[in-house]
Design a protein around this motif. Structure first.
Motif, PDB file in Angstrom:
ATOM      1  N   THR A 219      63.931  42.831  27.948  1.00  0.00           N
ATOM      2  CA  THR A 219      64.719  41.717  27.424  1.00  0.00           C
ATOM      3  C   THR A 219      64.917  41.756  25.915  1.00  0.00           C
ATOM      4  O   THR A 219      65.866  41.181  25.398  1.00  0.00           O
ATOM      5  N   LEU A 220      64.039  42.423  25.201  1.00  0.00           N
ATOM      6  CA  LEU A 220      64.140  42.470  23.747  1.00  0.00           C
ATOM      7  C   LEU A 220      65.087  43.587  23.313  1.00  0.00           C
ATOM      8  O   LEU A 220      65.086  44.672  23.891  1.00  0.00           O
ATOM      9  N   LEU A 221      65.888  43.316  22.289  1.00  0.00           N
ATOM     10  CA  LEU A 221      66.803  44.334  21.775  1.00  0.00           C
ATOM     11  C   LEU A 221      66.034  45.565  21.325  1.00  0.00           C
ATOM     12  O   LEU A 221      66.466  46.699  21.559  1.00  0.00           O
ATOM     13  N   ASN A 222      64.896  45.367  20.718  1.00  0.00           N
ATOM     14  CA  ASN A 222      64.066  46.484  20.261  1.00  0.00           C
ATOM     15  C   ASN A 222      63.641  47.374  21.427  1.00  0.00           C
ATOM     16  O   ASN A 222      63.614  48.612  21.309  1.00  0.00           O
ATOM     17  N   GLU A 223      63.349  46.766  22.570  1.00  0.00           N
ATOM     18  CA  GLU A 223      62.961  47.530  23.757  1.00  0.00           C
ATOM     19  C   GLU A 223      64.160  48.296  24.323  1.00  0.00           C
ATOM     20  O   GLU A 223      64.031  49.441  24.762  1.00  0.00           O
ATOM     21  N   LYS A 224      65.301  47.652  24.311  1.00  0.00           N
ATOM     22  CA  LYS A 224      66.498  48.279  24.881  1.00  0.00           C
ATOM     23  C   LYS A 224      66.880  49.543  24.115  1.00  0.00           C
ATOM     24  O   LYS A 224      67.134  50.592  24.716  1.00  0.00           O
ATOM     25  N   VAL A 225      66.944  49.451  22.778  1.00  0.00           N
ATOM     26  CA  VAL A 225      67.420  50.599  22.012  1.00  0.00           C
ATOM     27  C   VAL A 225      66.458  51.779  22.102  1.00  0.00           C
ATOM     28  O   VAL A 225      66.871  52.938  21.976  1.00  0.00           O
ATOM     29  N   LYS A 226      65.189  51.514  22.378  1.00  0.00           N
ATOM     30  CA  LYS A 226      64.218  52.605  22.500  1.00  0.00           C
ATOM     31  C   LYS A 226      64.419  53.406  23.784  1.00  0.00           C
ATOM     32  O   LYS A 226      64.076  54.586  23.834  1.00  0.00           O
ATOM     33  N   MET A 227      64.979  52.779  24.808  1.00  0.00           N
ATOM     34  CA  MET A 227      65.137  53.462  26.090  1.00  0.00           C
ATOM     35  C   MET A 227      66.544  54.022  26.293  1.00  0.00           C
ATOM     36  O   MET A 227      66.844  54.605  27.331  1.00  0.00           O
ATOM     37  N   ILE A 228      67.418  53.880  25.277  1.00  0.00           N
ATOM     38  CA  ILE A 228      68.821  54.251  25.436  1.00  0.00           C
ATOM     39  C   ILE A 228      69.185  55.460  24.574  1.00  0.00           C
ATOM     40  O   ILE A 228      68.872  55.501  23.385  1.00  0.00           O
ATOM     41  N   ASN A 229      69.862  56.428  25.189  1.00  0.00           N
ATOM     42  CA  ASN A 229      70.571  57.479  24.468  1.00  0.00           C
ATOM     43  C   ASN A 229      72.055  57.129  24.472  1.00  0.00           C
ATOM     44  O   ASN A 229      72.575  56.631  25.482  1.00  0.00           O
ATOM     45  N   ILE A 230      72.732  57.407  23.365  1.00  0.00           N
ATOM     46  CA  ILE A 230      74.139  57.034  23.231  1.00  0.00           C
ATOM     47  C   ILE A 230      74.975  58.290  22.984  1.00  0.00           C
ATOM     48  O   ILE A 230      75.215  58.683  21.843  1.00  0.00           O
ATOM     49  N   PRO A 231      75.417  58.963  24.047  1.00  0.00           N
ATOM     50  CA  PRO A 231      76.306  60.116  23.861  1.00  0.00           C
ATOM     51  C   PRO A 231      77.720  59.637  23.557  1.00  0.00           C
ATOM     52  O   PRO A 231      78.279  58.825  24.283  1.00  0.00           O
ATOM     53  N   MET A 232      78.295  60.132  22.470  1.00  0.00           N
ATOM     54  CA  MET A 232      79.637  59.730  22.064  1.00  0.00           C
ATOM     55  C   MET A 232      80.497  60.992  21.994  1.00  0.00           C
ATOM     56  O   MET A 232      80.306  61.844  21.119  1.00  0.00           O
ATOM     57  N   LEU A 233      81.418  61.109  22.938  1.00  0.00           N
ATOM     58  CA  LEU A 233      82.237  62.319  23.084  1.00  0.00           C
ATOM     59  C   LEU A 233      83.606  62.149  22.448  1.00  0.00           C
ATOM     60  O   LEU A 233      84.328  61.198  22.750  1.00  0.00           O
ATOM     61  N   CYS A 234      83.958  63.100  21.596  1.00  0.00           N
ATOM     62  CA  CYS A 234      85.322  63.184  21.077  1.00  0.00           C
ATOM     63  C   CYS A 234      85.904  64.533  21.490  1.00  0.00           C
ATOM     64  O   CYS A 234      85.430  65.589  21.055  1.00  0.00           O
ATOM     65  N   THR A 235      86.905  64.503  22.366  1.00  0.00           N
ATOM     66  CA  THR A 235      87.645  65.698  22.759  1.00  0.00           C
ATOM     67  C   THR A 235      88.953  65.682  21.986  1.00  0.00           C
ATOM     68  O   THR A 235      89.666  64.674  21.997  1.00  0.00           O
ATOM     69  N   TYR A 236      89.275  66.777  21.303  1.00  0.00           N
ATOM     70  CA  TYR A 236      90.406  66.765  20.378  1.00  0.00           C
ATOM     71  C   TYR A 236      91.009  68.162  20.251  1.00  0.00           C
ATOM     72  O   TYR A 236      90.365  69.169  20.556  1.00  0.00           O
TER      73      TYR A 236
END
Length: 308
Positions: A219-236
């Motif tokens: 429930t805590l934002l601090n807990e969420k960001v620790k368990m999340i990877n954020i892949p950001m794809l740019c195809t160009y």
């Protein structure tokens, strides 16, 4: 690592770092010895993603042979219920200019999500947690939120990805930065966790109950960001394919690295997210030869699947 979709190893993984990954499409030669950009095999690998992308059916890979064709047809038809896909088919393949006013300027590219799905599965060993297409609403719009919702089963990591499919690399990165700013905030993440839990309640993915519990208790934002990877794809689009016939030669490697380091610096310099020091962002950069050519070929293959 096993490749699930790019089984002919058409995609070259060039840079593999903690916060930066880059990819290229390999070359071959044709029967006459001419250099061949492997567009057909690349689109084949992307189209291979469709059934899993639509159904999140990796948990049951042994579909009876008599159902395989029907599953492919159903998956393709589901894709074309999404308005953006249908509009872009009419524009790119049927050359129907009447729909141009309905297509957003600098459209992110409806195939970006499929490429991101492929890269996560083949190069990061993830599995999709939910199917966005399956839970589309009645107007044919895919479930709102992240372009990819995957997990790393052994590491208990949630991958929440975004993708952009642009002619210009920096233009795509600019849009990814907007997504980062908008989506990685407490209220938005709470909303998306609720959506994922709802979808999981009617899904049969491995570790289903465990992930429902994780999403309920985190429930805590601090807990969420620790368990999340954020892949950001740019195809160009990029000119490396017209400059070099050997993408592995020293000069080509240096040219590629110069391009992606420049884009990574641009991304980092313009990343103003207040939590950027704790968000685990992994930039995926994928230069291709020609966006219009790729999209047209993908639509031709996908549209054909509806009637096989």
């Amino acid at each position: 690592m096993t490749r699930f979709f790019d089984q002919k190893n058409i995609i070259l993984a060039q840079v593999e770092e903690k916060d930066l990954n880059s990819f290229l499409v390999s070359f071959d030669i044709d029967d006459e010895g001419n250099l061949l950009y492997q567009l057909d095999k690349f689109t084949e690998a992307i189209i291979n993603v469709i059934p899993e992308y639509v159904f999140a059916s990796y948990e049951d890979p042994n579909i009876p042979q008599h159902q395989v064709i029907e599953k492919l047809r159903e998956a393709a038809k589901s894709i074309y219920k999404i308005k953006d896909f249908e509009l872009m088919y009419r524009y790119y393949v049927e050359k129907d200019d009447s729909v141009s006013s309905e297509i957003k300027p600098n459209n992110r590219g409806e195939f970006g999500e499929l490429i991101l799905h492929l890269l996560l599965r083949d190069f990061k060993g993830t599995i999709p947690l939910i199917s966005k297409v399956y839970f589309k609403d009645s107007t044919g719009v895919p479930a709102h939120g992240f372009d990819a919702v995957h997990i790393s089963p052994d590491e208990k990591i949630l991958w929440l990805g975004e993708s952009k499919f642009y002619q210009d690399g920096k233009g795509g990165l600019k849009e990814l930065l907007k997504d980062l700013e908008t989506h990685f905030k407490k209220d938005y993440l709470e909303e998306q966790f609720t959506v994922v839990k709802k979808n999981l309640s009617v899904n049969q993915i491995p570790q289903r109950e465990e992930w429902i519990e994780v999403l309920n208790t985190c429930t805590l934002l601090n807990e969420k960001v620790k368990m999340i990877n954020i892949p950001m794809l740019c195809t160009y689009e990029h000119d490396i394919y017209s400059r070099y016939s050997d993408l592995q030669c020293e000069e080509a490697v240096q040219y590629h690295e110069s391009n992606i380091r420049d884009l990574k610096k641009y991304f980092d310099d313009h990343n103003k997210h207040p939590l950027k020091n704790v968000l685990n962002v992994i930039l995926f950069l994928f230069p291709i030869q020609d966006k219009k050519e790729l999209v047209k070929k993908l639509h031709e293959r996908l549209y054909h699947l509806q009637s096989i």
